[in-house]
Design a protein around this motif. Structure first.
Motif, mmCIF file in Angstrom:
data_model
loop_
_atom_site.group_PDB
_atom_site.id
_atom_site.type_symbol
_atom_site.label_atom_id
_atom_site.label_comp_id
_atom_site.label_asym_id
_atom_site.label_seq_id
_atom_site.Cartn_x
_atom_site.Cartn_y
_atom_site.Cartn_z
ATOM 1 N N LEU A 27 7.802 -56.807 -65.799
ATOM 2 C CA LEU A 27 8.441 -56.557 -67.093
ATOM 3 C C LEU A 27 7.620 -57.160 -68.239
ATOM 4 O O LEU A 27 7.513 -56.557 -69.309
ATOM 5 C CB LEU A 27 9.864 -57.112 -67.102
ATOM 6 C CG LEU A 27 10.884 -56.311 -66.299
ATOM 7 C CD1 LEU A 27 12.171 -57.105 -66.130
ATOM 8 C CD2 LEU A 27 11.151 -54.955 -66.947
ATOM 9 N N LEU A 28 7.028 -58.328 -68.024
ATOM 10 C CA LEU A 28 6.178 -58.922 -69.056
ATOM 11 C C LEU A 28 4.943 -58.057 -69.283
ATOM 12 O O LEU A 28 4.521 -57.848 -70.424
ATOM 13 C CB LEU A 28 5.763 -60.354 -68.698
ATOM 14 C CG LEU A 28 4.845 -61.037 -69.709
ATOM 15 C CD1 LEU A 28 5.497 -61.124 -71.094
ATOM 16 C CD2 LEU A 28 4.461 -62.420 -69.216
ATOM 17 N N ALA A 45 5.612 -59.796 -76.972
ATOM 18 C CA ALA A 45 6.009 -59.293 -75.660
ATOM 19 C C ALA A 45 6.942 -60.282 -74.970
ATOM 20 O O ALA A 45 7.952 -59.893 -74.371
ATOM 21 C CB ALA A 45 4.774 -59.039 -74.796
ATOM 22 N N ARG A 46 6.635 -61.568 -75.061
ATOM 23 C CA ARG A 46 7.487 -62.588 -74.441
ATOM 24 C C ARG A 46 8.870 -62.617 -75.088
ATOM 25 O O ARG A 46 9.875 -62.782 -74.404
ATOM 26 C CB ARG A 46 6.823 -63.953 -74.513
ATOM 27 C CG ARG A 46 5.625 -64.066 -73.591
ATOM 28 C CD ARG A 46 4.911 -65.413 -73.703
ATOM 29 N NE ARG A 46 3.768 -65.436 -72.845
ATOM 30 C CZ ARG A 46 3.802 -65.676 -71.534
ATOM 31 N NH1 ARG A 46 4.945 -65.907 -70.934
ATOM 32 N NH2 ARG A 46 2.701 -65.670 -70.823
ATOM 33 N N ARG A 47 8.924 -62.426 -76.402
ATOM 34 C CA ARG A 47 10.218 -62.386 -77.085
ATOM 35 C C ARG A 47 11.016 -61.150 -76.641
ATOM 36 O O ARG A 47 12.210 -61.251 -76.377
ATOM 37 C CB ARG A 47 10.022 -62.385 -78.600
ATOM 38 C CG ARG A 47 11.341 -62.288 -79.355
ATOM 39 C CD ARG A 47 11.244 -62.876 -80.742
ATOM 40 N NE ARG A 47 12.423 -62.653 -81.533
ATOM 41 C CZ ARG A 47 13.567 -63.306 -81.395
ATOM 42 N NH1 ARG A 47 13.684 -64.232 -80.467
ATOM 43 N NH2 ARG A 47 14.595 -63.044 -82.166
ATOM 44 N N LEU A 51 14.667 -61.444 -74.675
ATOM 45 C CA LEU A 51 15.881 -60.801 -75.174
ATOM 46 C C LEU A 51 16.416 -59.767 -74.183
ATOM 47 O O LEU A 51 17.629 -59.659 -73.978
ATOM 48 C CB LEU A 51 15.620 -60.172 -76.538
ATOM 49 C CG LEU A 51 15.321 -61.172 -77.659
ATOM 50 C CD1 LEU A 51 14.842 -60.443 -78.909
ATOM 51 C CD2 LEU A 51 16.537 -62.025 -77.955
ATOM 52 N N ALA A 52 15.521 -59.007 -73.552
ATOM 53 C CA ALA A 52 15.954 -58.008 -72.571
ATOM 54 C C ALA A 52 16.577 -58.679 -71.348
ATOM 55 O O ALA A 52 17.597 -58.207 -70.813
ATOM 56 C CB ALA A 52 14.781 -57.122 -72.156
ATOM 57 N N LEU A 53 15.986 -59.783 -70.892
ATOM 58 C CA LEU A 53 16.553 -60.493 -69.740
ATOM 59 C C LEU A 53 17.884 -61.153 -70.101
ATOM 60 O O LEU A 53 18.812 -61.162 -69.279
ATOM 61 C CB LEU A 53 15.566 -61.541 -69.213
ATOM 62 C CG LEU A 53 14.352 -60.980 -68.469
ATOM 63 C CD1 LEU A 53 13.394 -62.101 -68.092
ATOM 64 C CD2 LEU A 53 14.763 -60.168 -67.247
#
Length: 167
Positions: A27-28, A45-47, A51-53
């Protein structure tokens, strides 16, 4: 009753941790492709991933057989699409400054290319997720693929010097 609730919470946390351990890397990478950031310097991308997780975790008990990876990927895609819309407008003409081959694409093109080619999401599912007709998704994917295979040529250095040289 309290022990049962605590046991359920602990089981939920273990299940989610196992999911994250297995899926977070991919996912990352997906989020990094979307943002066209460098893999070792990817704060956007990490943000997006965080948020998605978080969204996936809050709906964990309500998944009822739904694939949590699919839920998290949809979260990434919709958050990316919304941030690109708000940041760059409808056409998303901003091009990130990175060495990514995808940096030359618009955010919408990157989103469709990543979903279709990297993630293997069907054209119809991609269209439904983005609220576009399937034919539009197909056309955008074809144009983006052509751009990736045959990137626009930069002007030759001599042509650039002639443009900036005083007459």
């Amino acid at each position: 009753m309290r022990e049962r609730h605590e046991a359920h919470g602990a089981r939920r946390a273990r299940e989610f941790e196992a999911f994250v351990a297995g899926a977070a890397g991919r996912l990352l990478h997906t989020a990094t492709l979307l943002t066209a950031e460098a893999p070792d310097d990817n704060p956007r991308a990490r943000r997006l991933l965080t948020l998605a997780l978080a969204e996936t975790y809050t709906s964990w008990d309500g998944l009822r057989g739904e694939d949590p990876y699919d839920r998290a990927r949809r979260g990434l895609a919709t958050r990316f699409a919304h941030s690109a819309w708000h940041r760059y407008g409808l056409l998303g003409r901003h091009r990130p400054h990175s060495g990514s081959a995808l940096a030359g694409l618009t955010p919408q093109q990157r989103l469709i290319i990543v979903l279709r080619l990297y993630e293997g999401v069907a054209e119809e599912q991609t269209a439904a997720l983005l609220g576009l007709p399937a034919q539009r998704v197909q056309a955008i994917c074809a144009r983006a693929t052509a751009t990736l295979l045959h990137p626009p040529q930069d002007p030759a250095p001599a042509a650039l010097e002639a443009e900036v040289a005083p007459s």
